[in-house]
Write a protein that holds these residues in place. Structure first.
Motif, PDB file in Angstrom:
ATOM      1  N   GLY A 188      -1.460  23.124  33.481  1.00 23.87           N
ATOM      2  CA  GLY A 188      -0.199  23.629  33.824  1.00 23.87           C
ATOM      3  C   GLY A 188       0.901  22.932  34.612  1.00 23.87           C
ATOM      4  N   ASP A 189       1.913  23.418  34.732  1.00 20.04           N
ATOM      5  CA  ASP A 189       2.795  22.624  35.638  1.00 20.04           C
ATOM      6  C   ASP A 189       2.480  22.950  37.015  1.00 20.04           C
ATOM      7  N   PRO A 190       2.421  21.681  37.838  1.00 16.55           N
ATOM      8  CA  PRO A 190       1.804  22.174  39.108  1.00 16.55           C
ATOM      9  C   PRO A 190       2.885  22.902  40.083  1.00 16.55           C
ATOM     10  N   LEU A 191       4.018  22.831  39.580  1.00 12.87           N
ATOM     11  CA  LEU A 191       4.999  23.305  40.393  1.00 12.87           C
ATOM     12  C   LEU A 191       5.518  24.802  39.918  1.00 12.87           C
ATOM     13  N   HIS A 192       4.665  25.156  38.861  1.00 11.98           N
ATOM     14  CA  HIS A 192       5.235  26.362  38.459  1.00 11.98           C
ATOM     15  C   HIS A 192       4.062  27.457  38.216  1.00 11.98           C
ATOM     16  N   PRO A 193       3.453  27.747  39.483  1.00 13.04           N
ATOM     17  CA  PRO A 193       2.351  28.871  39.455  1.00 13.04           C
ATOM     18  C   PRO A 193       2.559  30.125  38.660  1.00 13.04           C
ATOM     19  N   GLU A 194       3.814  30.340  38.529  1.00 12.17           N
ATOM     20  CA  GLU A 194       4.001  31.749  37.765  1.00 12.17           C
ATOM     21  C   GLU A 194       3.656  31.469  36.246  1.00 12.17           C
ATOM     22  N   ASP A 195       3.389  30.171  35.714  1.00 12.71           N
ATOM     23  CA  ASP A 195       3.046  30.245  34.639  1.00 12.71           C
ATOM     24  C   ASP A 195       1.870  30.179  34.383  1.00 12.71           C
ATOM     25  N   MET A 196       0.900  30.284  35.375  1.00 16.91           N
ATOM     26  CA  MET A 196      -0.621  30.066  35.459  1.00 16.91           C
ATOM     27  C   MET A 196      -1.240  31.183  35.234  1.00 16.91           C
ATOM     28  N   ALA A 197      -2.497  31.354  34.862  1.00 20.80           N
ATOM     29  CA  ALA A 197      -3.291  32.565  34.825  1.00 20.80           C
ATOM     30  C   ALA A 197      -3.979  33.007  36.307  1.00 20.80           C
ATOM     31  N   ASP A 198      -4.399  31.871  36.897  1.00 20.14           N
ATOM     32  CA  ASP A 198      -4.914  31.992  38.435  1.00 20.14           C
ATOM     33  C   ASP A 198      -4.381  30.784  39.156  1.00 20.14           C
ATOM     34  N   PRO A 199      -3.218  30.727  39.721  1.00 16.18           N
ATOM     35  CA  PRO A 199      -2.748  29.699  40.554  1.00 16.18           C
ATOM     36  C   PRO A 199      -3.265  29.367  41.799  1.00 16.18           C
ATOM     37  N   ILE A 200      -3.870  28.369  42.114  1.00 19.70           N
ATOM     38  CA  ILE A 200      -4.508  28.025  43.201  1.00 19.70           C
ATOM     39  C   ILE A 200      -3.723  26.738  44.017  1.00 19.70           C
ATOM     40  N   PRO A 201      -3.248  26.951  45.251  1.00 23.57           N
ATOM     41  CA  PRO A 201      -2.484  26.102  45.993  1.00 23.57           C
ATOM     42  C   PRO A 201      -3.694  24.857  46.690  1.00 23.57           C
ATOM     43  N   ALA A 202      -3.492  23.641  45.594  1.00 25.30           N
ATOM     44  CA  ALA A 202      -4.412  22.567  46.050  1.00 25.30           C
ATOM     45  C   ALA A 202      -4.027  21.423  47.051  1.00 25.30           C
ATOM     46  N   GLY A 203      -2.641  21.549  47.158  1.00 31.41           N
ATOM     47  CA  GLY A 203      -2.238  20.576  47.986  1.00 31.41           C
ATOM     48  C   GLY A 203      -0.569  20.837  48.569  1.00 31.41           C
ATOM     49  N   ILE A 204      -0.296  19.916  49.411  1.00 32.46           N
ATOM     50  CA  ILE A 204       1.135  20.105  49.889  1.00 32.46           C
ATOM     51  C   ILE A 204       2.147  18.967  49.583  1.00 32.46           C
ATOM     52  N   LEU A 205       3.217  18.847  48.749  1.00 30.28           N
ATOM     53  CA  LEU A 205       4.019  18.037  48.437  1.00 30.28           C
ATOM     54  C   LEU A 205       4.485  17.522  49.900  1.00 30.28           C
ATOM     55  N   LEU A 206       4.908  16.241  49.725  1.00 28.84           N
ATOM     56  CA  LEU A 206       5.351  15.542  50.822  1.00 28.84           C
ATOM     57  C   LEU A 206       7.075  15.491  50.657  1.00 28.84           C
ATOM     58  N   GLU A 207       7.783  15.938  51.881  1.00 32.05           N
ATOM     59  CA  GLU A 207       9.173  15.726  51.818  1.00 32.05           C
ATOM     60  C   GLU A 207       9.366  14.108  52.426  1.00 32.05           C
ATOM     61  N   GLU A 208      10.579  13.837  51.914  1.00 26.61           N
ATOM     62  CA  GLU A 208      11.308  12.575  52.367  1.00 26.61           C
ATOM     63  C   GLU A 208      11.180  12.178  53.599  1.00 26.61           C
ATOM     64  N   SER A 209      11.462  13.239  54.451  1.00 26.50           N
ATOM     65  CA  SER A 209      11.495  13.143  55.896  1.00 26.50           C
ATOM     66  C   SER A 209      10.085  12.963  56.572  1.00 26.50           C
ATOM     67  N   CYS A 210       9.027  13.242  55.845  1.00 26.88           N
ATOM     68  CA  CYS A 210       7.916  13.170  56.604  1.00 26.88           C
ATOM     69  C   CYS A 210       7.257  11.785  56.986  1.00 26.88           C
ATOM     70  N   SER A 211       6.460  12.003  58.011  1.00 19.54           N
ATOM     71  CA  SER A 211       6.228  10.661  58.746  1.00 19.54           C
ATOM     72  C   SER A 211       5.330   9.532  57.744  1.00 19.54           C
ATOM     73  N   LEU A 212       4.685  10.275  56.746  1.00 14.73           N
ATOM     74  CA  LEU A 212       3.947   9.293  55.848  1.00 14.73           C
ATOM     75  C   LEU A 212       4.734   8.723  54.995  1.00 14.73           C
ATOM     76  N   LEU A 213       6.143   9.299  54.553  1.00 14.30           N
ATOM     77  CA  LEU A 213       6.791   8.692  53.659  1.00 14.30           C
ATOM     78  C   LEU A 213       7.853   7.721  54.222  1.00 14.30           C
ATOM     79  N   GLN A 214       8.067   7.894  55.562  1.00 17.23           N
ATOM     80  CA  GLN A 214       8.712   6.863  56.488  1.00 17.23           C
ATOM     81  C   GLN A 214       7.997   5.512  56.451  1.00 17.23           C
ATOM     82  N   ASP A 215       6.694   5.620  56.540  1.00 17.36           N
ATOM     83  CA  ASP A 215       5.999   4.481  56.566  1.00 17.36           C
ATOM     84  C   ASP A 215       5.232   3.720  55.147  1.00 17.36           C
ATOM     85  N   TYR A 216       5.036   4.695  54.315  1.00 20.45           N
ATOM     86  CA  TYR A 216       4.333   4.230  53.096  1.00 20.45           C
ATOM     87  C   TYR A 216       5.136   4.568  51.990  1.00 20.45           C
TER      88      TYR A 216
END
Length: 246
Positions: A188-216
């Motif tokens: 399913g679409d990983p950004l639309h848990p409402e369309d899933m039968a049993d949504p499980i949070p598997a990770g965290i999206l990184l904002e553009e301002s996060c330190s990791l995206l500043q360097d990589y």
């Protein structure tokens, strides 16, 4: 003349011989013993030096399809995170591994590298585009974040979660048990848990301002980070997420 008598005569003659004669005799008879001894000594010194200088890894992040923004210089993010958690950088290190590149001619070897490191419980977190992370998420390689984070942390990061469908995980497991090699999971679409039968949070999206995206720089449009189910330093993960998202 017997060999032993000849040898005794040579030794007797050398007692009154010049330094050059004595050196030539020594090299003729003992050169390879000396070479072997020196080589063995070098190996021992090198081995001891590696053990003494080797640092303990206190956190390992595998950054798939990532390139340092400051290439060819490595960013200071690992050192900054080490300082953030109070690690002694003289004895320990934080590793951000960017050696794995998928989507190339070396895909097979990259996948093997991931499998080996994950199986050996070396990796704490995996960061990449969500499209690459989904395969491992549906294999059960990542934490259900509800099992790891506190209620406060779940509320803080819930707007940044990407999801997998637990119903699809169950279907894939049943197919494996039935040796159904024709089964193809439909994610399913990983950004639309409402369309899933049993949504499980598997990770965290990184904002553009996060330190990791500043360097990589990551290939793809949805860089995210997930926590390995066998992470060796799982107790450090909450601090890592705080460091990324602060």
């Amino acid at each position: 003349m017997p060999v032993m008598d000849e040898f005794k005569e040579e030794r007797a003659a050398l007692k009154n011989g010049t330094f050059k004669q004595k050196l030539t005799y020594f090299l003729d008879y003992y050169k390879w013993y000396v070479v072997a001894g020196v080589a063995a000594l070098i190996c021992v010194i090198s081995f001891i030096s590696q053990i003494v200088s080797q640092k303990d890894t206190v956190f390992y992040a595998m950054l798939i399809n990532a390139v340092p923004q400051s290439y060819p210089e490595e960013p200071e993010s690992p050192n900054h995170f080490a300082a953030y958690i109070g690690a002694d950088t003289q004895k320990s290190e934080v590793v951000y591994d960017t050696s794995v590149q998928l989507g190339t001619d070396a895909d097979y070897y990259a996948a093997q590298q991931i499998m080996v490191r994950v199986s050996a419980a070396e990796v704490d977190v995996m960061a990449s585009d969500v499209s690459h992370l989904l395969q491992y998420a549906y294999q059960g390689d990542f934490y259900d974040l509800r099992e790891l984070l506190t209620t406060e942390q779940l509320e803080k990061y819930q707007d940044f979660f990407y999801y997998i469908d637990g119903a699809v995980v169950d279907e894939a497991e049943a197919a494996r048990k039935d040796y159904n090699y024709e089964y193809t999971p439909v994610y399913g679409d990983p950004l639309h848990p409402e369309d899933m039968a049993d949504p499980i949070p598997a990770g965290i999206l990184l904002e553009e301002s996060c330190s990791l995206l500043q360097d990589y720089a990551f290939s793809g449009e949805l860089p995210a980070v997930s926590i390995l189910i066998n992470a060796p330093h799982v107790e450090t993960v909450p601090a890592f997420l705080e460091f990324l998202m602060q």
